[in-house]
Design an enzyme around this catalytic site. Structure first.
Site, mmCIF file in Angstrom:
data_model
loop_
_atom_site.group_PDB
_atom_site.id
_atom_site.type_symbol
_atom_site.label_atom_id
_atom_site.label_comp_id
_atom_site.label_asym_id
_atom_site.label_seq_id
_atom_site.Cartn_x
_atom_site.Cartn_y
_atom_site.Cartn_z
ATOM 1 N N GLY A 13 -40.181 -4.546 -11.779
ATOM 2 C CA GLY A 13 -41.622 -4.576 -12.051
ATOM 3 C C GLY A 13 -41.981 -5.574 -13.138
ATOM 4 N N ASP A 33 -47.156 2.775 -16.228
ATOM 5 C CA ASP A 33 -45.739 3.119 -16.386
ATOM 6 C C ASP A 33 -45.624 4.306 -17.337
ATOM 7 N N THR A 98 -41.106 12.174 -8.769
ATOM 8 C CA THR A 98 -41.666 10.817 -8.933
ATOM 9 C C THR A 98 -41.680 10.052 -7.609
ATOM 10 N N THR A 123 -35.779 0.469 -0.690
ATOM 11 C CA THR A 123 -34.376 0.101 -0.830
ATOM 12 C C THR A 123 -33.628 0.141 0.498
ATOM 13 N N ASP A 124 -32.531 -0.597 0.565
ATOM 14 C CA ASP A 124 -31.673 -0.533 1.759
ATOM 15 C C ASP A 124 -30.858 0.766 1.808
ATOM 16 N N GLU A 125 -30.852 1.525 0.669
ATOM 17 C CA GLU A 125 -30.042 2.751 0.645
ATOM 18 C C GLU A 125 -30.577 3.812 1.596
ATOM 19 N N TYR A 149 -31.202 10.165 -4.477
ATOM 20 C CA TYR A 149 -32.079 8.991 -4.699
ATOM 21 C C TYR A 149 -32.527 8.402 -3.363
ATOM 22 N N ALA A 150 -31.558 8.124 -2.493
ATOM 23 C CA ALA A 150 -31.872 7.482 -1.214
ATOM 24 C C ALA A 150 -32.774 8.381 -0.363
ATOM 25 N N ALA A 151 -32.519 9.701 -0.414
ATOM 26 C CA ALA A 151 -33.337 10.633 0.376
ATOM 27 C C ALA A 151 -34.782 10.623 -0.123
ATOM 28 N N LYS A 153 -36.328 8.138 -1.641
ATOM 29 C CA LYS A 153 -36.954 6.861 -1.266
ATOM 30 C C LYS A 153 -37.282 6.851 0.229
ATOM 31 N N LYS A 188 -26.904 -0.073 -14.994
ATOM 32 C CA LYS A 188 -26.575 -0.585 -13.661
ATOM 33 C C LYS A 188 -25.337 -1.486 -13.722
ATOM 34 N N ARG A 213 -21.910 -4.598 -1.911
ATOM 35 C CA ARG A 213 -23.364 -4.613 -2.008
ATOM 36 C C ARG A 213 -23.846 -6.017 -1.660
ATOM 37 N N HIS A 276 -20.155 8.078 -2.397
ATOM 38 C CA HIS A 276 -20.337 6.643 -2.654
ATOM 39 C C HIS A 276 -20.436 5.849 -1.339
HETATM 40 P P1 NAD Z 1 -36.142 0.768 -13.057
HETATM 41 O O1 NAD Z 1 -35.459 2.087 -13.127
HETATM 42 O O2 NAD Z 1 -35.625 -0.379 -13.846
HETATM 43 O O3 NAD Z 1 -37.681 0.962 -13.464
HETATM 44 C C1 NAD Z 1 -38.462 2.018 -13.022
HETATM 45 C C2 NAD Z 1 -39.766 2.031 -13.827
HETATM 46 O O4 NAD Z 1 -40.584 3.077 -13.309
HETATM 47 C C3 NAD Z 1 -39.553 2.299 -15.311
HETATM 48 O O5 NAD Z 1 -40.326 1.408 -16.083
HETATM 49 C C4 NAD Z 1 -40.047 3.734 -15.484
HETATM 50 O O6 NAD Z 1 -40.570 4.017 -16.778
HETATM 51 C C5 NAD Z 1 -41.113 3.817 -14.403
HETATM 52 N N1 NAD Z 1 -41.373 5.203 -13.957
HETATM 53 C C6 NAD Z 1 -40.439 6.115 -13.570
HETATM 54 N N2 NAD Z 1 -41.052 7.272 -13.249
HETATM 55 C C7 NAD Z 1 -42.383 7.066 -13.403
HETATM 56 C C8 NAD Z 1 -43.527 7.871 -13.197
HETATM 57 N N3 NAD Z 1 -43.421 9.159 -12.789
HETATM 58 N N4 NAD Z 1 -44.743 7.347 -13.432
HETATM 59 C C9 NAD Z 1 -44.879 6.065 -13.867
HETATM 60 N N5 NAD Z 1 -43.827 5.262 -14.088
HETATM 61 C C10 NAD Z 1 -42.582 5.747 -13.850
HETATM 62 O O7 NAD Z 1 -36.230 0.415 -11.523
HETATM 63 P P2 NAD Z 1 -36.051 -1.008 -10.792
HETATM 64 O O8 NAD Z 1 -34.610 -1.283 -10.657
HETATM 65 O O9 NAD Z 1 -36.952 -1.989 -11.424
HETATM 66 O O10 NAD Z 1 -36.593 -0.626 -9.343
HETATM 67 C C11 NAD Z 1 -37.995 -0.735 -9.049
HETATM 68 C C12 NAD Z 1 -38.242 -0.274 -7.626
HETATM 69 O O11 NAD Z 1 -37.459 -1.056 -6.730
HETATM 70 C C13 NAD Z 1 -37.829 1.174 -7.372
HETATM 71 O O12 NAD Z 1 -38.772 1.742 -6.504
HETATM 72 C C14 NAD Z 1 -36.465 1.065 -6.693
HETATM 73 O O13 NAD Z 1 -36.243 2.164 -5.841
HETATM 74 C C15 NAD Z 1 -36.639 -0.222 -5.915
HETATM 75 N N6 NAD Z 1 -35.413 -0.990 -5.650
HETATM 76 C C16 NAD Z 1 -34.595 -1.346 -6.681
HETATM 77 C C17 NAD Z 1 -33.473 -2.134 -6.416
HETATM 78 C C18 NAD Z 1 -32.536 -2.575 -7.512
HETATM 79 O O14 NAD Z 1 -31.504 -3.172 -7.213
HETATM 80 N N7 NAD Z 1 -32.839 -2.354 -8.772
HETATM 81 C C19 NAD Z 1 -33.195 -2.519 -5.092
HETATM 82 C C20 NAD Z 1 -34.050 -2.113 -4.073
HETATM 83 C C21 NAD Z 1 -35.180 -1.366 -4.363
HETATM 84 O O1 DAU Z 2 -29.131 -1.194 -2.703
HETATM 85 C C1 DAU Z 2 -30.270 -1.120 -3.505
HETATM 86 C C2 DAU Z 2 -30.035 -0.164 -4.649
HETATM 87 O O2 DAU Z 2 -29.154 -0.815 -5.546
HETATM 88 C C3 DAU Z 2 -31.312 0.273 -5.366
HETATM 89 O O3 DAU Z 2 -32.117 0.992 -4.473
HETATM 90 C C4 DAU Z 2 -30.993 1.127 -6.588
HETATM 91 O O4 DAU Z 2 -32.188 1.425 -7.294
HETATM 92 C C5 DAU Z 2 -30.047 0.346 -7.480
HETATM 93 O O5 DAU Z 2 -29.678 1.146 -8.593
HETATM 94 C C6 DAU Z 2 -28.804 -0.081 -6.709
HETATM 95 O O6 DAU Z 2 -27.982 1.064 -6.336
HETATM 96 P P1 DAU Z 2 -26.380 1.025 -6.428
HETATM 97 O O7 DAU Z 2 -25.907 2.419 -6.517
HETATM 98 O O8 DAU Z 2 -25.817 0.157 -5.373
HETATM 99 O O9 DAU Z 2 -26.242 0.243 -7.830
HETATM 100 P P2 DAU Z 2 -25.345 0.437 -9.132
HETATM 101 O O10 DAU Z 2 -25.645 -0.715 -10.029
HETATM 102 O O11 DAU Z 2 -25.448 1.795 -9.708
HETATM 103 O O12 DAU Z 2 -23.871 0.277 -8.537
HETATM 104 C C7 DAU Z 2 -23.493 -0.879 -7.798
HETATM 105 C C8 DAU Z 2 -22.074 -0.687 -7.307
HETATM 106 O O13 DAU Z 2 -21.177 -0.704 -8.434
HETATM 107 C C9 DAU Z 2 -21.807 0.661 -6.643
HETATM 108 O O14 DAU Z 2 -20.824 0.473 -5.629
HETATM 109 C C10 DAU Z 2 -21.239 1.542 -7.757
HETATM 110 C C11 DAU Z 2 -20.448 0.539 -8.561
HETATM 111 N N1 DAU Z 2 -20.323 0.776 -10.017
HETATM 112 C C12 DAU Z 2 -21.432 1.029 -10.745
HETATM 113 C C13 DAU Z 2 -21.361 1.162 -12.118
HETATM 114 C C14 DAU Z 2 -22.592 1.446 -12.946
HETATM 115 C C15 DAU Z 2 -19.064 0.647 -10.635
HETATM 116 O O15 DAU Z 2 -18.029 0.423 -9.955
HETATM 117 N N2 DAU Z 2 -18.983 0.776 -11.987
HETATM 118 C C16 DAU Z 2 -20.087 1.024 -12.773
HETATM 119 O O16 DAU Z 2 -19.946 1.117 -14.014
#
Ligand code: NAD
Ligand code: DAU
Length: 334
Positions: A13, A33, A98, A123-125, A149-151, A153, A188, A213, A276
């Protein structure tokens, strides 16, 4: 144009708002936020004083607040979510509140005030896992979420589509793979590895590390959202993925170690994540063909730039690092 961006203090965001304000300086943005553990005002410091930007601290589940804000909005871009799989395993309820109820609340208000576009960032999850060798997710892949989480979304996606079919709400959805880049929380994978190394710790690899991933640089994602809002068809879903090649977690760890001039002995295997998902891979043909999108940032160049960003921006991540490692004490992934 007046945008309501939810979750604009989070990783994607805040990158989206930074991009949008630069590209469309005459648009107005309100960032709603809640500032959960994942929301950082520090991610907005560089644009927070701009006249056409306003921050509102609040919950997307708050009906009155959301109604008041959407009344004055043309486009909603909905990022706000609980986004971390490991946290969803420990505490699923807040994910349902949320991600499901919050999204439904926004959809209701968007319908009431007849907004021009509701874009849901997903998300692709939602599709579950793929075997290590084989095809990729497409827009036709059936939903099969496997973590809380995935459920949650997936439920949000279904609701958004239902509001399109039932009430004609102009909805678009992007389902996107793993993003990386600046301002990503240290809980992450990629930022956790980099900041662990910068603090003298080891990299923690879940299970055997042979999990795949599809890595997408955050700015490529943000450009895709821009294109879908401008030219995407209402009611349509677009899959967005970045990888030109498939790399597993262990290989990424080694790439990072090489760039940071550190030995492979910094890799430490820890307990695996329950349920996983083995592999995610995205076929982005639809958005490539229909909207002319393509990723501009290669993994090899932009992983190095991301490491460089974390090296230069300790002020941003040092205050939040302790909190994310506290989580891993609970999950025993330390
Ligand atoms: P993030 O966890 O970094 O940020 C989430 C933000 O939402 C935070 O600023 C938090 O304060 C705010 N928030 C949470 N609950 C809230 C609520 N009830 N009301 C208002 N604000 C709230 O997340 P991100 O990684 O930036 O992901 C953003 C979006 O993209 C999410 O919907 C996530 O599912 C999706 N997404 C993320 C990824 C990824 O790799 N990070 C990939 C695909 C999709
Ligand atoms: O695919 C999109 C998704 O990607 C988003 O929807 C989620 O919001 C985002 O968090 C992310 O999910 P993942 O579970 O794939 O991401 P994460 O960064 O938690 O983990 C990435 C991969 O790395 C996963 O296979 C778990 C592994 N991992 C993660 C951490 C934090 C490790 O091996 N060691 C670690 O310390």
């Amino acid at each position: 144009m007046r945008l309501l961006v939810t979750g604009g203090c989070g990783f994607i965001g805040s990158n989206f708002i930074r991009y949008w304000l630069k590209k469309y300086p005459d648009h107005q943005i309100v960032n709603l936020d809640k500032l959960t553990y994942a929301g950082h005002l520090s991610s907005t410091f560089d644009f927070s004083k701009q006249k056409n930007y306003r921050f509102v601290k609040g919950d997307i589940c708050n009906r009155k607040l959301v109604n008041d804000l959407i009344k004055e909005t043309d486009i909603v871009v909905h990022f706000a979510a609980e986004s971390h799989v490991d946290r969803s395993i420990l505490d699923p309820l807040v994910f349902v509140k949320t991600n499901v109820l919050g999204t439904q609340n926004l959809l209701d208000a968007a319908l009431k005030h007849k907004i021009k576009r509701f874009h849901l960032v997903s998300t692709d999850e939602v599709f579950g896992e793929l075997p290590l060798h084989g095809g990729k997710f497409t827009e036709q892949t059936p939903y099969n979420p496997r973590s809380p989480y995935a459920a949650s979304k997936a439920a949000a996606d279904h609701l958004a589509r239902a509001y399109f079919y039932t009430y004609g709400l102009p909805v678009t959805i992007t389902n996107t793979s793993n993003n990386y880049g600046p301002y990503q929380d240290t809980e992450k994978f990629i930022p956790r590895m980099i900041t662990n190394l910068l603090t003298g710790e080891n990299i923690k690899i879940y299970g055997d590390g042979k999990y795949v991933r599809d890595w997408l640089y955050v700015e490529d994602h943000v450009r895709a959202i821009d294109l879908v809002i401008k030219s995407g068809e209402e009611g349509e879903t677009y899959l967005v993925g970045g990888s030109d090649r498939e790399i597993n977690n262990l290989e990424i760890a080694k790439i990072i170690l090489r760039i940071m001039n550190l030995p492979d002995s910094k890799i430490q295997f820890v307990k695996d994540r329950p349920g996983h998902d083995r592999r995610y891979a995205i076929d982005s043909s639809k958005i490539r063909k229909q909207l002319n999108w393509e990723p501009l940032f290669s993994f090899d160049d932009y992983i190095a730039k991301t490491i460089d960003w974390y090296e230069k921006n300790r002020w941003w991540w040092e205050p939040i690092k302790k909190k994310s490692e506290k989580l891993y004490k609970k999950t025993m992934q330390i």
